[in-house]
Design a protein around this motif. Structure first.
Motif, mmCIF file in Angstrom:
data_model
loop_
_atom_site.group_PDB
_atom_site.id
_atom_site.type_symbol
_atom_site.label_atom_id
_atom_site.label_comp_id
_atom_site.label_asym_id
_atom_site.label_seq_id
_atom_site.Cartn_x
_atom_site.Cartn_y
_atom_site.Cartn_z
ATOM 1 N N HIS A 1 0.840 -1.202 0.000
ATOM 2 C CA HIS A 1 0.000 0.000 0.000
ATOM 3 C C HIS A 1 0.874 1.250 0.000
ATOM 4 C CE1 HIS A 1 -3.710 -2.233 1.785
ATOM 5 N NE2 HIS A 1 -3.257 -2.771 0.685
ATOM 6 N N LEU A 2 0.571 2.156 -0.924
ATOM 7 C CA LEU A 2 1.315 3.410 -1.047
ATOM 8 C C LEU A 2 0.570 4.572 -0.414
ATOM 9 C CD1 LEU A 2 2.314 3.054 -4.816
ATOM 10 C CD2 LEU A 2 3.691 2.453 -2.805
ATOM 11 N N GLY A 3 -0.765 4.526 -0.429
ATOM 12 C CA GLY A 3 -1.561 5.613 0.120
ATOM 13 C C GLY A 3 -3.040 5.300 0.032
ATOM 14 N N TYR A 4 -3.834 6.079 0.783
ATOM 15 C CA TYR A 4 -5.280 5.921 0.857
ATOM 16 C C TYR A 4 -5.921 7.253 0.479
ATOM 17 C CZ TYR A 4 -3.799 1.935 3.620
ATOM 18 O OH TYR A 4 -3.183 0.788 4.048
ATOM 19 N N TYR A 5 -6.909 7.213 -0.424
ATOM 20 C CA TYR A 5 -7.485 8.436 -0.955
ATOM 21 C C TYR A 5 -9.000 8.344 -1.023
ATOM 22 C CZ TYR A 5 -2.652 9.091 -2.114
ATOM 23 O OH TYR A 5 -1.304 9.211 -2.006
ATOM 24 N N THR A 6 -9.657 9.503 -1.029
ATOM 25 C CA THR A 6 -11.113 9.537 -1.097
ATOM 26 C C THR A 6 -11.623 9.553 -2.529
ATOM 27 O OG1 THR A 6 -11.103 11.942 -0.912
ATOM 28 C CG2 THR A 6 -11.385 10.672 1.142
ATOM 29 N N ASN A 7 -10.720 9.595 -3.503
ATOM 30 C CA ASN A 7 -11.156 9.535 -4.903
ATOM 31 C C ASN A 7 -10.126 8.788 -5.742
ATOM 32 O OD1 ASN A 7 -9.394 11.542 -6.472
ATOM 33 N ND2 ASN A 7 -10.051 12.740 -4.688
ATOM 34 N N PRO A 8 -10.562 8.157 -6.818
ATOM 35 C CA PRO A 8 -9.659 7.347 -7.630
ATOM 36 C C PRO A 8 -8.592 8.162 -8.364
ATOM 37 C CG PRO A 8 -11.818 7.446 -8.654
ATOM 38 C CD PRO A 8 -11.944 8.082 -7.305
ATOM 39 N N ASP A 9 -8.910 9.419 -8.703
ATOM 40 C CA ASP A 9 -7.928 10.240 -9.417
ATOM 41 C C ASP A 9 -6.670 10.464 -8.583
ATOM 42 O OD1 ASP A 9 -9.577 10.476 -11.639
ATOM 43 O OD2 ASP A 9 -10.503 12.321 -10.905
ATOM 44 N N ALA A 10 -6.841 10.719 -7.295
ATOM 45 C CA ALA A 10 -5.683 10.929 -6.423
ATOM 46 C C ALA A 10 -4.855 9.653 -6.294
ATOM 47 C CB ALA A 10 -6.145 11.402 -5.043
ATOM 48 N N ALA A 11 -5.522 8.514 -6.200
ATOM 49 C CA ALA A 11 -4.804 7.237 -6.116
ATOM 50 C C ALA A 11 -4.033 6.971 -7.404
ATOM 51 C CB ALA A 11 -5.788 6.102 -5.824
ATOM 52 N N ARG A 12 -4.671 7.235 -8.560
ATOM 53 C CA ARG A 12 -3.985 7.073 -9.846
ATOM 54 C C ARG A 12 -2.793 8.025 -9.948
ATOM 55 N NH1 ARG A 12 -9.142 5.893 -11.986
ATOM 56 N NH2 ARG A 12 -9.602 8.100 -12.209
ATOM 57 N N ASP A 13 -2.978 9.281 -9.514
ATOM 58 C CA ASP A 13 -1.883 10.257 -9.558
ATOM 59 C C ASP A 13 -0.688 9.770 -8.744
ATOM 60 O OD1 ASP A 13 -3.380 11.933 -11.159
ATOM 61 O OD2 ASP A 13 -3.918 13.319 -9.525
ATOM 62 N N HIS A 14 -0.952 9.210 -7.561
ATOM 63 C CA HIS A 14 0.136 8.699 -6.719
ATOM 64 C C HIS A 14 0.886 7.586 -7.453
ATOM 65 C CE1 HIS A 14 1.508 7.415 -2.428
ATOM 66 N NE2 HIS A 14 2.466 7.220 -3.319
ATOM 67 N N CYS A 15 0.148 6.624 -8.017
ATOM 68 C CA CYS A 15 0.776 5.520 -8.755
ATOM 69 C C CYS A 15 1.545 6.027 -9.969
ATOM 70 C CB CYS A 15 -0.280 4.501 -9.190
ATOM 71 S SG CYS A 15 -1.012 3.560 -7.849
ATOM 72 N N ASN A 16 0.942 6.951 -10.721
ATOM 73 C CA ASN A 16 1.624 7.494 -11.899
ATOM 74 C C ASN A 16 2.928 8.178 -11.511
ATOM 75 O OD1 ASN A 16 -0.402 6.599 -13.612
ATOM 76 N ND2 ASN A 16 -1.461 8.564 -13.645
ATOM 77 N N ASP A 17 2.901 8.950 -10.425
ATOM 78 C CA ASP A 17 4.105 9.628 -9.967
ATOM 79 C C ASP A 17 5.186 8.626 -9.555
ATOM 80 O OD1 ASP A 17 5.508 12.104 -9.276
ATOM 81 O OD2 ASP A 17 5.339 11.371 -7.214
ATOM 82 N N GLU A 18 4.799 7.598 -8.818
ATOM 83 C CA GLU A 18 5.756 6.556 -8.422
ATOM 84 C C GLU A 18 6.330 5.846 -9.646
ATOM 85 O OE1 GLU A 18 6.782 5.140 -5.267
ATOM 86 O OE2 GLU A 18 5.967 6.958 -4.350
ATOM 87 N N ALA A 19 5.466 5.533 -10.613
ATOM 88 C CA ALA A 19 5.917 4.827 -11.815
ATOM 89 C C ALA A 19 6.946 5.651 -12.578
ATOM 90 C CB ALA A 19 4.726 4.499 -12.709
ATOM 91 N N ARG A 20 6.720 6.951 -12.649
ATOM 92 C CA ARG A 20 7.631 7.814 -13.410
ATOM 93 C C ARG A 20 8.900 8.151 -12.637
ATOM 94 N NH1 ARG A 20 2.417 10.677 -14.685
ATOM 95 N NH2 ARG A 20 1.865 9.932 -16.757
ATOM 96 N N THR A 21 8.756 8.530 -11.370
ATOM 97 C CA THR A 21 9.923 9.014 -10.626
ATOM 98 C C THR A 21 10.749 7.898 -9.998
ATOM 99 O OG1 THR A 21 8.622 9.405 -8.628
ATOM 100 C CG2 THR A 21 8.865 11.251 -10.142
ATOM 101 N N ASP B 1 6.016 8.407 -19.939
ATOM 102 C CA ASP B 1 4.694 9.011 -19.728
ATOM 103 C C ASP B 1 3.567 8.286 -20.447
ATOM 104 O OD1 ASP B 1 5.621 10.996 -18.044
ATOM 105 O OD2 ASP B 1 5.980 12.407 -19.678
ATOM 106 N N THR B 2 3.826 7.149 -21.036
ATOM 107 C CA THR B 2 2.812 6.421 -21.794
ATOM 108 C C THR B 2 2.050 5.442 -20.904
ATOM 109 O OG1 THR B 2 4.500 4.826 -22.453
ATOM 110 C CG2 THR B 2 4.057 6.646 -23.981
ATOM 111 N N LEU B 3 1.596 5.924 -19.737
ATOM 112 C CA LEU B 3 0.882 5.097 -18.769
ATOM 113 C C LEU B 3 -0.616 5.166 -19.027
ATOM 114 C CD1 LEU B 3 2.851 6.240 -15.614
ATOM 115 C CD2 LEU B 3 3.189 4.118 -16.901
ATOM 116 N N THR B 4 -1.267 4.022 -18.936
ATOM 117 C CA THR B 4 -2.721 3.962 -19.085
ATOM 118 C C THR B 4 -3.280 3.096 -17.965
ATOM 119 O OG1 THR B 4 -2.596 2.047 -20.553
ATOM 120 C CG2 THR B 4 -2.652 4.211 -21.596
ATOM 121 N N TRP B 5 -4.589 3.199 -17.760
ATOM 122 C CA TRP B 5 -5.277 2.425 -16.720
ATOM 123 C C TRP B 5 -6.369 1.592 -17.362
ATOM 124 C CZ3 TRP B 5 -3.823 2.055 -11.710
ATOM 125 C CH2 TRP B 5 -2.828 2.944 -11.300
ATOM 126 N N ARG B 6 -6.515 0.351 -16.886
ATOM 127 C CA ARG B 6 -7.563 -0.539 -17.379
ATOM 128 C C ARG B 6 -8.324 -1.118 -16.189
ATOM 129 N NH1 ARG B 6 -4.291 -4.157 -21.824
ATOM 130 N NH2 ARG B 6 -3.623 -2.404 -23.109
#
Length: 128
Positions: free
Chosen positions: A54-74, A80-85
């Motif tokens: 677990h990386l973090g807990y959020y009240t909306n899916p966009d924030a959770a996706r942003d956290h994962c995207n940031d971790e994936a990139r940094t 930057d060619t990340l997508t969600w399914r």
């Protein structure tokens, strides 16, 4: 396939192997919503995770996706060619991140977001 694409594909293959190991040895999905019952996503907490950690807990899916995207990139150095399914078994409450490397099919990165609906109290013998 370019050298960078090969290196990233090898890293993601290793990550997928790690994910399989974590799933086989630990109950990482113990608090996931029951796919047989309806999920009140308005009351959900979204968990951002990487191979079951677990990386973090959020009240909306966009924030959770942003956290994962940031971790994936940094941290992982993914492009930057990340997508969600949506998950095949739980499309409304779980999503998987993929990276498109251009010259190979999209690769699962091991990042996930999962919705859980907290319950207000514990009752012995009942599942949460």
């Amino acid at each position: 396939m370019s050298t960078d694409s090969q290196a990233i594909a090898a890293l993601l293959h290793h990550s997928a192997d790690t994910l399989q190991y974590v799933r086989a040895g630990a109950p990482t999905d113990a608090h996931a919503p029951d796919p047989a019952g309806p999920v009140a996503l308005a009351d959900a907490v979204w968990i951002a995770s990487y191979v079951g950690i677990h990386l973090g807990y959020y009240t909306n899916p966009d924030a959770a996706r942003d956290h994962c995207n940031d971790e994936a990139r940094t941290v992982q150095g993914l492009p930057d060619t990340l997508t969600w399914r949506p998950d095949e078994d739980e499309p409304e409450s779980r999503q998987h991140q993929f990276v498109d490397l251009g010259d190979v099919p999209p690769v699962d990165t091991g990042f996930r977001i999962t919705a859980i609906v907290p319950v207000p109290s514990y009752t012995a013998g009942e599942e949460a």
